[in-house]
Design a protein around this motif. Structure first.
Motif, mmCIF file in Angstrom:
data_model
loop_
_atom_site.group_PDB
_atom_site.id
_atom_site.type_symbol
_atom_site.label_atom_id
_atom_site.label_comp_id
_atom_site.label_asym_id
_atom_site.label_seq_id
_atom_site.Cartn_x
_atom_site.Cartn_y
_atom_site.Cartn_z
ATOM 1 N N GLU A 81 29.071 30.827 38.812
ATOM 2 C CA GLU A 81 27.964 31.607 39.328
ATOM 3 C C GLU A 81 26.598 31.108 38.959
ATOM 4 O O GLU A 81 26.393 30.484 37.945
ATOM 5 N N ASP B 106 22.911 28.023 41.176
ATOM 6 C CA ASP B 106 22.120 27.581 42.297
ATOM 7 C C ASP B 106 21.063 28.573 42.665
ATOM 8 O O ASP B 106 20.535 28.503 43.747
ATOM 9 N N TRP C 291 26.280 46.925 40.701
ATOM 10 C CA TRP C 291 26.708 46.025 39.643
ATOM 11 C C TRP C 291 26.630 46.707 38.287
ATOM 12 O O TRP C 291 27.523 46.548 37.448
ATOM 13 N N ARG D 115 23.682 38.526 39.511
ATOM 14 C CA ARG D 115 24.652 39.308 40.278
ATOM 15 C C ARG D 115 24.095 39.677 41.649
ATOM 16 O O ARG D 115 24.767 39.561 42.651
ATOM 17 N N LEU E 152 42.041 34.832 46.196
ATOM 18 C CA LEU E 152 41.358 35.060 44.931
ATOM 19 C C LEU E 152 41.954 34.183 43.834
ATOM 20 O O LEU E 152 41.232 33.602 43.015
ATOM 21 N N LEU F 141 40.588 30.793 44.290
ATOM 22 C CA LEU F 141 39.194 30.736 43.834
ATOM 23 C C LEU F 141 39.132 30.643 42.319
ATOM 24 O O LEU F 141 38.402 29.832 41.757
ATOM 25 N N LEU G 184 37.407 43.173 46.753
ATOM 26 C CA LEU G 184 36.136 42.676 47.275
ATOM 27 C C LEU G 184 35.115 42.492 46.160
ATOM 28 O O LEU G 184 34.292 41.577 46.210
ATOM 29 N N ILE G 185 35.179 43.368 45.167
ATOM 30 C CA ILE G 185 34.268 43.189 44.032
ATOM 31 C C ILE G 185 34.558 41.866 43.334
ATOM 32 O O ILE G 185 33.651 41.117 42.980
ATOM 33 N N GLU G 186 35.842 41.570 43.167
ATOM 34 C CA GLU G 186 36.183 40.296 42.538
ATOM 35 C C GLU G 186 35.640 39.123 43.360
ATOM 36 O O GLU G 186 35.053 38.193 42.830
ATOM 37 N N PHE G 187 35.829 39.203 44.670
ATOM 38 C CA PHE G 187 35.324 38.123 45.524
ATOM 39 C C PHE G 187 33.822 37.960 45.377
ATOM 40 O O PHE G 187 33.297 36.856 45.334
ATOM 41 N N SER G 188 33.147 39.091 45.309
ATOM 42 C CA SER G 188 31.684 39.007 45.320
ATOM 43 C C SER G 188 31.149 38.429 44.019
ATOM 44 O O SER G 188 29.967 38.128 43.923
ATOM 45 N N ARG G 189 32.001 38.280 43.031
ATOM 46 C CA ARG G 189 31.542 37.643 41.804
ATOM 47 C C ARG G 189 31.405 36.137 41.984
ATOM 48 O O ARG G 189 30.762 35.476 41.174
ATOM 49 N N TYR G 190 32.005 35.621 43.040
ATOM 50 C CA TYR G 190 31.950 34.186 43.257
ATOM 51 C C TYR G 190 30.790 33.824 44.163
ATOM 52 O O TYR G 190 30.870 33.918 45.370
ATOM 53 N N ARG G 191 29.733 33.455 43.534
ATOM 54 C CA ARG G 191 28.536 33.138 44.279
ATOM 55 C C ARG G 191 28.758 32.002 45.262
ATOM 56 O O ARG G 191 28.122 31.901 46.297
ATOM 57 N N SER G 192 29.676 31.130 44.929
ATOM 58 C CA SER G 192 29.862 29.947 45.765
ATOM 59 C C SER G 192 30.215 30.317 47.198
ATOM 60 O O SER G 192 30.029 29.538 48.117
ATOM 61 N N LEU G 193 30.713 31.517 47.383
ATOM 62 C CA LEU G 193 31.090 31.899 48.744
ATOM 63 C C LEU G 193 29.889 32.282 49.605
ATOM 64 O O LEU G 193 29.896 32.083 50.803
ATOM 65 N N LYS G 194 28.881 32.845 48.986
ATOM 66 C CA LYS G 194 27.751 33.254 49.824
ATOM 67 C C LYS G 194 26.623 32.235 49.796
ATOM 68 O O LYS G 194 25.763 32.234 50.652
#
Lengths: 198, 198
Positions: A21, A24, A87, A102, A181, A184, B55-65
């Motif tokens: 995280e 960037d 968050w 976050r 997940l 990832l 979805l919360i877990e996914f959103s922790r991965y900044r690389s996706l957005k």
DNA sequence: TATTGTTATACTCTATAACTATA
DNA sequence: TATAGTTATAGAGTATAACAATA
């Protein structure tokens, strides 16, 4: 690499994961390097185009995103404020800078956001006892109540989505998401090992 | 009930119409009524909670957005501007008000957004010949070029997501999304018939 | 009278640069 | 010297209210 701290910082808090995280965030410079857009420009695949087309169709249905906007309106909060409260509710008290990561905004920006949430009485700031440069934000009791409403609103939106699936598709989706997940997480750990070892 | 049209409107439109759209934007008053949040507050299900947690877990991965944010930065555009250009690229010339609905902002707001895009030379305004009150926005040639870059950037993001799935999961996802879309469309048509018939 | 779009005003979001306090 | 956070400034997004032109 200009910011040796960001990777560890993002990893240090909360749970072990969340590895890659934040490095960037356009915090201090580093906006000249390309994001690799050019490199993959022509790599479009039939599947990505198919997914793209599907998502465009979905996005034409306002009814799917309205619930979120409705929560904002009901609670008289901006999307960013809701995001920050979410968050804080999910992760508990964190440093201001971590919250910024976050939410996906810079530390300069989070200051104003927290200012307004604080003046609404939804959050409070305290000095970090371990690192006295740092400030920790946490939900107040009213803030927790608002968070609960946000959470229920989000849940309602998700139910709307789940209602569009049959039971079998729903099961399939959970399996798929969990496998994604896992991948990832594996990627993040590999990148982490990589950066530690080499 | 101040907005008798909001339920049908949210479902009725989409696509060539544009006529029936946008009544659910907080355009002229009507922000006091609850959005039904209270009614469904306690209707949380195990599945919605499971999806929520995932979805919360996914959103922790900044690389996706990040790819999306990267496009913004590369092109020196704000998310709203990218959003507007995307719709113009996908739908072709539309009235200013329709564009506002697509992007999800009010007509007062879209004016400023289009102003800035126009001053950048990415879009142009013309009077609607059929309804001379209305203004039609369209991409210029430079705007089309920028749209193409946005589109490729989005495609790259989707490929990143698809790469997290195995081939079978990918097939399954397409099937699921198409069934969901079919159900959405059916709902919309039913609501449409309903509003016309009774 | 209703609708489309703009203008005026005010507040929030956001980034950059300069600064303070701590490490 | 580097890092955490704030302050000051400026531009963009956003909504509300008032207004113009057209239907």
């Amino acid at each position: 690499m200009r910011r040796p701290e960001d990777r560890p910082a993002a990893l240090a808090n909360r749970r072990g994961d969340a590895g890659a995280e934040g490095q960037d965030l356009p915090e201090d410079g580093g906006s000249e390097e390309s994001h690799g857009l050019e490199d993959e420009v022509d790599a479009s695949t039939p599947e990505s185009r198919r997914l793209h087309a599907l998502l465009i169709e979905f996005s034409r249905y306002r009814s799917l995103k309205n619930p979120l906007a409705g929560i904002c309106e009901d609670l008289q909060l901006t999307p960013t404020q809701m995001h920050a409260l979410s968050w804080l509710g999910n992760d508990g008290p964190v440093q201001v800078g971590v919250l910024a990561q976050r939410v996906g905004i810079t530390r300069k920006t989070i200051t104003g956001v927290v200012d307004r949430l604080e003046s609404m009485g939804l959050v409070e700031r305290t000095r970090d006892v371990e690192d006295r440069r740092a400030v920790v934000v946490r939900l107040t009791q009213p803030g927790s109540n608002v968070f609960a409403r946000i959470d229920r609103g989000l849940d309602a939106s998700l139910r709307r989505v789940l209602d569009l699936m049959g039971p079998e598709d729903r099961d399939a989706v959970f399996g798929i998401l969990e496998r994604m997940l896992a991948r990832l997480t594996a990627e993040a750990e590999a990148a982490d090992d990589d950066s530690q070892a080499g």
